[in-house]
Scaffold this active site. Structure first.
Site, PDB file in Angstrom:
ATOM      1  N   CYS A 386       0.835  -1.205   0.000  1.00 44.35           N
ATOM      2  CA  CYS A 386       0.000   0.000   0.000  1.00 44.35           C
ATOM      3  C   CYS A 386       0.873   1.260   0.000  1.00 44.35           C
ATOM      4  O   CYS A 386       1.398   1.618  -1.032  1.00 44.35           O
ATOM      5  CB  CYS A 386      -0.991  -0.030   1.162  1.00 44.35           C
ATOM      6  SG  CYS A 386      -2.398   1.053   0.860  1.00 44.35           S
ATOM      7  N   HIS A 517      -3.503  -4.654   0.273  1.00 45.71           N
ATOM      8  CA  HIS A 517      -2.812  -5.255   1.417  1.00 45.71           C
ATOM      9  C   HIS A 517      -2.868  -6.774   1.317  1.00 45.71           C
ATOM     10  O   HIS A 517      -3.784  -7.397   1.853  1.00 45.71           O
ATOM     11  CB  HIS A 517      -3.484  -4.827   2.728  1.00 45.71           C
ATOM     12  CG  HIS A 517      -3.272  -3.399   3.075  1.00 45.71           C
ATOM     13  ND1 HIS A 517      -2.175  -2.972   3.796  1.00 45.71           N
ATOM     14  CD2 HIS A 517      -4.004  -2.299   2.813  1.00 45.71           C
ATOM     15  CE1 HIS A 517      -2.252  -1.653   3.955  1.00 45.71           C
ATOM     16  NE2 HIS A 517      -3.345  -1.223   3.371  1.00 45.71           N
ATOM     17  N   GLU A 519      -1.304  -8.848   2.885  1.00 42.58           N
ATOM     18  CA  GLU A 519      -1.086  -9.501   4.192  1.00 42.58           C
ATOM     19  C   GLU A 519      -2.369  -9.968   4.859  1.00 42.58           C
ATOM     20  O   GLU A 519      -2.334 -10.807   5.751  1.00 42.58           O
ATOM     21  CB  GLU A 519      -0.306  -8.573   5.132  1.00 42.58           C
ATOM     22  CG  GLU A 519      -1.024  -7.320   5.619  1.00 42.58           C
ATOM     23  CD  GLU A 519      -0.804  -6.096   4.726  1.00 42.58           C
ATOM     24  OE1 GLU A 519      -0.516  -6.281   3.529  1.00 42.58           O
ATOM     25  OE2 GLU A 519      -0.935  -4.964   5.226  1.00 42.58           O
TER      26      GLU A 519
HETATM   27  N1  GLN Z   1      -1.718   6.758   3.209  1.00 42.82           N
HETATM   28  C1  GLN Z   1      -1.854   6.043   1.983  1.00 42.82           C
HETATM   29  C2  GLN Z   1      -3.232   6.215   1.372  1.00 42.82           C
HETATM   30  O1  GLN Z   1      -4.169   6.536   2.070  1.00 42.82           O
HETATM   31  C3  GLN Z   1      -1.544   4.584   2.166  1.00 42.82           C
HETATM   32  C4  GLN Z   1      -2.535   3.855   3.012  1.00 42.82           C
HETATM   33  C5  GLN Z   1      -2.061   2.525   3.529  1.00 42.82           C
HETATM   34  O2  GLN Z   1      -0.880   2.246   3.528  1.00 42.82           O
HETATM   35  N2  GLN Z   1      -2.977   1.721   4.000  1.00 42.82           N
HETATM   36  O3  GLN Z   1      -3.412   6.035   0.205  1.00 42.82           O
END
Ligand code: GLN
Length: 544
Positions: A386, A517, A519
């Site tokens: 992400c 994600h 994970e």
């Molecule tokens: N801050 C980033 C976004 O909102 C990444 C978010 C995250 O890593 N879950 O796009």
């Protein structure tokens, strides 16, 4: 189907002793005996979900397929039982009150005054039953956050009491308690647990089982004392010592015959157990000696338990490493230090690979970008999750395309090169401070480009993964990034959103980031393909 059974899992003495893993393990062993189960988590806070709570405060926010932002325990449930959790499987005090108030506004209480008692416990019961219905579970395991004796737990305990008094043969409670062994005495003490049992009595509940968390197995003496105090046969006092890995917990429970004893108590037949693969894995883990060193370059380190904040990432590394017969050695690297002293980056040389996990806000981001560039130049396997994908893209734009001060608009709204930009549907939301449950959340399909690292890892052309973000790769820069060699190997089915960025194998051993994600979908027996591909690349680096 017979009447559904309910098992309440309540904590005693202190929190953070592994109640979530205990509840997940109970689910696992009952499921392994052919029962349809559900795991439900109730959290005492007034927040509507975990999405607005700092990870440093509360641990990881676990995202479900349906986009629920939940307590990290739902991650344990999914990893243990491989059952997908949804919003029905997660309750907070806030949700209960919000629903009761909504109904009151709709005149659904027929002009009566609405009371904390009994209307709040009644709504809790309605939700517990809704969870059972959704899961069609024969046995529903309800974990209560916190410990007995806490003020905010009272309506939840009352709900359990009400359910039990209505259906005594179908409702059970398990106390997960802690047995300290004070150094000075060198002896396990059961008194705090006895007090917790008394606390349960005082709210009209008596434990049907007591699970004793302790460093060493509960002694027979202690088991006897506890069994006397709560008038329970000794086989209902279960030993739960510290273990090498959490995946030992169901195995240990079974050593104390928890599955059969629990089913007997519920009046259900024991059925044949199928836990072979699980036991095989649990037995294999402690025997693995060859290490793989993975650095996690992040920033949520300045608090109590880093393990809670990054639990799904840690477990995904574990699953993938174990599948390759490797013992993961995770090293925590605070990205902020690289901002102060770039020469520190050479500590990455000692690692087999690095992961830049998810995150929010500006702090530490410059350090992560430096680490991404270092990994690029030094051929160190890099896996971005992400935010980690966004970092990879920014670093590529700055260092390869020479886009000076390229950035995400999250970090720098005035950047001359907003290679990561606010998602279209987020602009209004951010302007109106509409932050709760408003990100791009939950499962989305993603189409993979043939002959890429991603497609090779997944062995598929289309996948589905879970998201939680407000920003994305800015389509304006895609052509330039691609020309410079970055491959967008995963895109949303309409082709608009860039979901995976990577470098081809001939350019780098592993340089890949995902907007989602991965994970959240790794399981001990079925590690996530991207984590496995990353770990394999780490080993290869080692062989060079
Ligand atoms: N801050 C980033 C976004 O909102 C990444 C978010 C995250 O890593 N879950 O796009």
């Amino acid at each position: 189907m017979k009447k559904p059974k309910y098992i309440f899992v309540v904590g005693g003495v202190m929190s953070s002793v592994g109640k979530g893993v205990a509840a997940a393990s109970i689910g696992k062993i009952l499921q392994s005996r052919g029962y349809a189960i559900a795991n439900l988590k109730c959290d005492m806070y007034v927040n509507l979900d975990a999405g607005t709570i700092r990870p440093a405060e509360h641990g990881e926010v676990f995202v479900g397929e349906d986009g629920i932002e939940a307590d990290q325990d739902l991650g344990n449930y999914e990893r243990f039982t491989d059952q997908v959790c949804t919003k029905e499987d997660y309750i907070t005090t806030g949700q209960i009150y919000a629903e009761v108030i909504k109904r009151e506004r709709n005149l659904e209480y027929g002009g009566e005054d609405v009371e904390v008692y009994p209307d709040i416990p009644k709504e809790i019961i309605r939700r517990i039953e809704a969870c059972q219905k959704k899961n069609k579970s024969q046995i529903t395991i309800i974990e209560y956050g916190g410990t007995v004796g806490e003020y905010q737990l009272l309506p939840f305990l009352e709900a359990a009491r009400m359910m039990k008094s209505k259906n005594p043969a179908d409702v059970f409670s398990i106390l997960v308690s802690y047995l300290p062994t004070p150094k000075l005495l060198g002896e396990q003490k059961s008194k705090p647990t006895q007090h917790a049992i008394t606390d349960l009595y005082s709210v009209g509940l008596n434990p049907d089982f007591v699970i004793c968390r302790s460093d060493l197995p509960a002694t027979l003496d202690v088991k006897r004392t506890i069994s006397n105090v709560c008038s329970l046969p000794i086989e209902r006092i279960i030993s739960a010592p510290d273990v090498y890995s959490i995946y030992d917990v169901p195995v240990n429970f079974e050593k104390d015959n928890l599955g059969v004893t629990l089913l007997k108590a519920m009046g259900l037949p024991p059925r044949k157990r199928d836990l072979i693969e699980w036991v095989r894995l649990a037995n294999k883990i402690p025997k693995i000696t060859k290490e793989v060193k993975i650095g996690i370059v992040g920033k949520y380190f300045n608090f109590k338990s880093v393990k809670d904040t990054y639990i799904s990432v840690i477990e995904s590394i574990n699953h993938a490493a174990w599948s390759q017969n490797l013992k993961p050695n995770i090293i925590w690297l605070d990205s902020e230090k690289y901002e102060k002293d770039v020469s520190l980056l050479n500590e990455l040389d000692k690692l087999d690979g690095i992961i830049v996990p998810g995150g929010f806000g500006t702090r530490g981001v410059e350090g992560m970008i430096l680490a991404a560039d270092y990994a690029y130049r030094k051929n160190i396997p890099y896996f971005g999750l992400c935010l980690g994908m966004q970092i990879l893209t920014i670093s590529y734009a700055r260092n390869i395309l020479k886009f000076k001060n390229a950035n995400s608009t999250e970090m720098d709204p005035n950047t001359p090169y907003p290679v990561i930009a606010t998602m279209a549907d987020q602009v209004e939301k951010i302007k109106n401070k509409n932050y709760g449950a408003s990100m791009r959340l939950g499962a989305y399909d993603c189409v993979l480009l043939k002959n890429t690292v991603a497609a090779e890892a997944y062995k598929a052309s289309q996948i589905s993964e879970r998201h939680r973000h407000r920003y994305e790769v800015n389509t304006k820069y895609i052509t330039e990034l691609e020309k410079a060699g970055l491959v967008f190997s995963g895109r949303s089915p309409d082709g608009v959103l860039m979901e995976i960025a990577e470098l081809p194998k001939n350019k780098h051993p592993f340089y890949l980031g995902t907007q989602f994600h991965p994970e959240f979908k790794s399981r001990p027996l079925t590690p996530h393909p991207l984590f496995t591909a990353f770990i394999k690349a780490c080993v290869k680096k080692n062989l060079k």
